[in-house]
Design an enzyme around this catalytic site. Structure first.
Site, mmCIF file in Angstrom:
data_model
loop_
_atom_site.group_PDB
_atom_site.id
_atom_site.type_symbol
_atom_site.label_atom_id
_atom_site.label_comp_id
_atom_site.label_asym_id
_atom_site.label_seq_id
_atom_site.Cartn_x
_atom_site.Cartn_y
_atom_site.Cartn_z
ATOM 1 N N HIS A 1 9.414 -37.030 -33.804
ATOM 2 C CA HIS A 1 8.420 -37.251 -32.749
ATOM 3 C C HIS A 1 9.190 -37.684 -31.737
ATOM 4 O O HIS A 1 10.344 -38.145 -32.004
ATOM 5 C CB HIS A 1 7.258 -37.947 -33.247
ATOM 6 C CG HIS A 1 7.634 -39.239 -33.710
ATOM 7 N ND1 HIS A 1 8.451 -39.718 -34.902
ATOM 8 C CD2 HIS A 1 7.244 -40.512 -33.621
ATOM 9 C CE1 HIS A 1 8.435 -40.891 -35.088
ATOM 10 N NE2 HIS A 1 7.870 -41.589 -34.009
ATOM 11 N N HIS B 1 9.307 -40.721 -30.080
ATOM 12 C CA HIS B 1 9.131 -42.109 -29.546
ATOM 13 C C HIS B 1 10.818 -42.489 -29.710
ATOM 14 O O HIS B 1 11.564 -42.033 -30.495
ATOM 15 C CB HIS B 1 8.640 -42.844 -31.123
ATOM 16 C CG HIS B 1 7.265 -43.333 -30.766
ATOM 17 N ND1 HIS B 1 6.242 -43.287 -31.964
ATOM 18 C CD2 HIS B 1 6.387 -43.225 -29.688
ATOM 19 C CE1 HIS B 1 5.145 -43.646 -31.559
ATOM 20 N NE2 HIS B 1 5.234 -43.511 -30.189
ATOM 21 N N HIS C 1 12.623 -46.494 -42.314
ATOM 22 C CA HIS C 1 11.946 -46.787 -41.658
ATOM 23 C C HIS C 1 11.312 -48.321 -41.982
ATOM 24 O O HIS C 1 10.077 -48.371 -41.807
ATOM 25 C CB HIS C 1 10.979 -45.836 -41.043
ATOM 26 C CG HIS C 1 10.583 -45.935 -39.862
ATOM 27 N ND1 HIS C 1 9.399 -46.768 -39.315
ATOM 28 C CD2 HIS C 1 10.790 -45.405 -38.473
ATOM 29 C CE1 HIS C 1 9.155 -46.708 -38.031
ATOM 30 N NE2 HIS C 1 10.209 -45.786 -37.414
ATOM 31 N N HIS D 1 0.203 -40.116 -36.332
ATOM 32 C CA HIS D 1 0.975 -41.374 -35.974
ATOM 33 C C HIS D 1 0.418 -41.657 -34.441
ATOM 34 O O HIS D 1 1.379 -42.268 -33.566
ATOM 35 C CB HIS D 1 2.408 -40.915 -36.007
ATOM 36 C CG HIS D 1 3.188 -41.947 -35.464
ATOM 37 N ND1 HIS D 1 3.246 -43.218 -36.082
ATOM 38 C CD2 HIS D 1 4.344 -41.916 -34.663
ATOM 39 C CE1 HIS D 1 4.288 -43.873 -35.562
ATOM 40 N NE2 HIS D 1 5.053 -43.230 -34.886
ATOM 41 N N ASP E 1 7.297 -40.678 -38.462
ATOM 42 C CA ASP E 1 6.140 -42.012 -38.752
ATOM 43 C C ASP E 1 4.700 -41.469 -38.866
ATOM 44 O O ASP E 1 4.312 -40.410 -38.389
ATOM 45 C CB ASP E 1 6.324 -42.776 -37.544
ATOM 46 C CG ASP E 1 7.870 -43.022 -37.115
ATOM 47 O OD1 ASP E 1 8.650 -43.080 -38.078
ATOM 48 O OD2 ASP E 1 7.745 -44.077 -36.052
ATOM 49 N N ASP F 1 12.843 -44.480 -30.536
ATOM 50 C CA ASP F 1 13.656 -45.002 -31.715
ATOM 51 C C ASP F 1 14.085 -43.719 -32.834
ATOM 52 O O ASP F 1 14.794 -43.818 -33.559
ATOM 53 C CB ASP F 1 12.880 -46.036 -32.588
ATOM 54 C CG ASP F 1 11.575 -45.643 -33.330
ATOM 55 O OD1 ASP F 1 10.894 -45.048 -32.396
ATOM 56 O OD2 ASP F 1 11.511 -46.122 -34.618
ATOM 57 N N HIS F 2 13.577 -42.455 -32.158
ATOM 58 C CA HIS F 2 13.869 -41.249 -33.206
ATOM 59 C C HIS F 2 14.676 -40.446 -32.071
ATOM 60 O O HIS F 2 15.124 -39.271 -32.791
ATOM 61 C CB HIS F 2 12.534 -40.690 -33.557
ATOM 62 C CG HIS F 2 11.890 -41.550 -34.484
ATOM 63 N ND1 HIS F 2 11.907 -41.321 -35.930
ATOM 64 C CD2 HIS F 2 11.117 -42.779 -34.471
ATOM 65 C CE1 HIS F 2 11.384 -42.242 -36.552
ATOM 66 N NE2 HIS F 2 10.928 -43.216 -35.618
#
Ligand SMILES: [Zn+2]
Ligand SMILES: [Zn+2]
Length: 308
Positions: free
Chosen positions: A63, A65, A269, A140, A211, A67-68
């Site tokens: 996804h 976001h 995570h 998510h 996530d 942090d990914h």
């Protein structure tokens, strides 16, 4: 086949855990590395491993976001700088193409290899003669996918001793027999190739989920998997928080593993609120529900053996 965790933290980088990136090492199987997510500084983490960026063949993004994905532009650029010339494909949700193309064009980055970007839907997103990767949407708040990597069964080995015992010598005919064909020998004897081939070797299944809250799609993706990689952002006592932020607790991850009949669960995570020994709490909670659970740390690796 081996999983190597490059980043195991949630949200923001912490000293102990960088943001998410997971390498699936397929060196024996295809001389390549696949990456799942690419948080900021993933290329720095790679420097401390034996991974060679030019060997990275596919990158699956769960996804969008930050942090990914914030590590993607740097890694893609460096791969070119470090002699990567073979094609690379990035698979991810809608929007991943705009992110990559914008980062590459405004920074005047020139890639010396063929970069493909595939915006995915649910279903089979990759398939060749040895592997298939199936994607499903999780829960998510933003589109987030889980991936089920399926290694196809390998044909059984040729029972050479059995053939030799019948006086059938090695030659092109062995290839025919190995394929299980019915073959006519020079003296007119007809043999059934299937009788001279051992049982097929079962392929392995690895589920790597983005996530998510606890959801049914996770269970389907992880059905009978050899390894399930699941987020465990929070401990059980924070289940309300987990729900509000569209994340899971370690116990919920373990419940997915139980219901899916997975063989092993790896938690990743992890929120930075669980530092040092505190993260052991997550492991203990999950093991109460699903004993064969491990807690990933940055740079921990897990070999995935072929079933006998
Ligand atoms: Zn995240
Ligand atoms: Zn997220």
């Amino acid at each position: 086949m081996e999983l190597l965790f490059l980043g195991t933290g949630a949200g923001v980088p912490a000293k102990e855990r960088n943001v998410t990136a997971i390498a699936l090492q397929l060196l024996e199987e295809r001389g390549a590395t696949w990456l799942f997510d690419c948080g900021e500084a993933t290329q720095h983490q790679i420097l401390r491993t034996s991974i060679r960026p030019r060997r990275i063949e596919n990158i699956f993004i769960t996804h969008l976001h930050g942090d990914h994905i914030f590590g993607l532009p740097g890694l893609l650029g460096s791969r070119s700088f470090q002699g990567g010339e073979t094609p690379l494909t990035v698979y991810g949700p809608k929007g991943i193409r705009a992110f990559i193309e914008t980062a590459i064009s405004v920074s005047f980055t020139r890639l010396k290899y063929d970069l493909q970007v595939v915006e995915i839907d649910e279903g089979t997103v990759f398939e060749d003669e040895r592997f298939a990767v199936i994607a499903k949407q999780l829960d998510h708040g933003v589109p987030s996918y889980g991936f089920r990597v399926v290694e196809k069964d390998l044909p059984g080995t040729l029972l050479v001793d059995k053939l030799k015992a019948l006086g059938i010598r090695p030659g092109p005919i062995y290839q025919e027999i190995k394929l299980g064909k019915t073959v006519k020998l020079e003296d007119g004897t007809v043999i059934d190739g299937r009788e001279f081939v051992g049982p097929p070797q079962k392929g392995r299944i690895v589920a790597v989920l983005g996530d998510t809250r606890y959801c049914e799609a996770s269970i389907e993706l992880a059905k009978e998997a050899d390894v399930l990689v699941h987020e465990a952002t929070f401990a059980a006592e924070e289940s309300e928080l987990a729900h509000d932020y569209f994340h899971s607790t370690a116990v919920q991850a373990a419940e997915v593993a139980v219901r899916a009949g997975a063989k092993k669960l790896i938690l990743t995570h992890i929120s930075s609120r669980y530092q040092g020994m505190l993260s052991e709490q997550l492991l203990v909670e999950a093991r109460n529900v699903f004993p064969n659970t491990e807690l990933a740390a940055d740079f921990s690796s897990f070999a995935i053996a072929r079933k006998k």
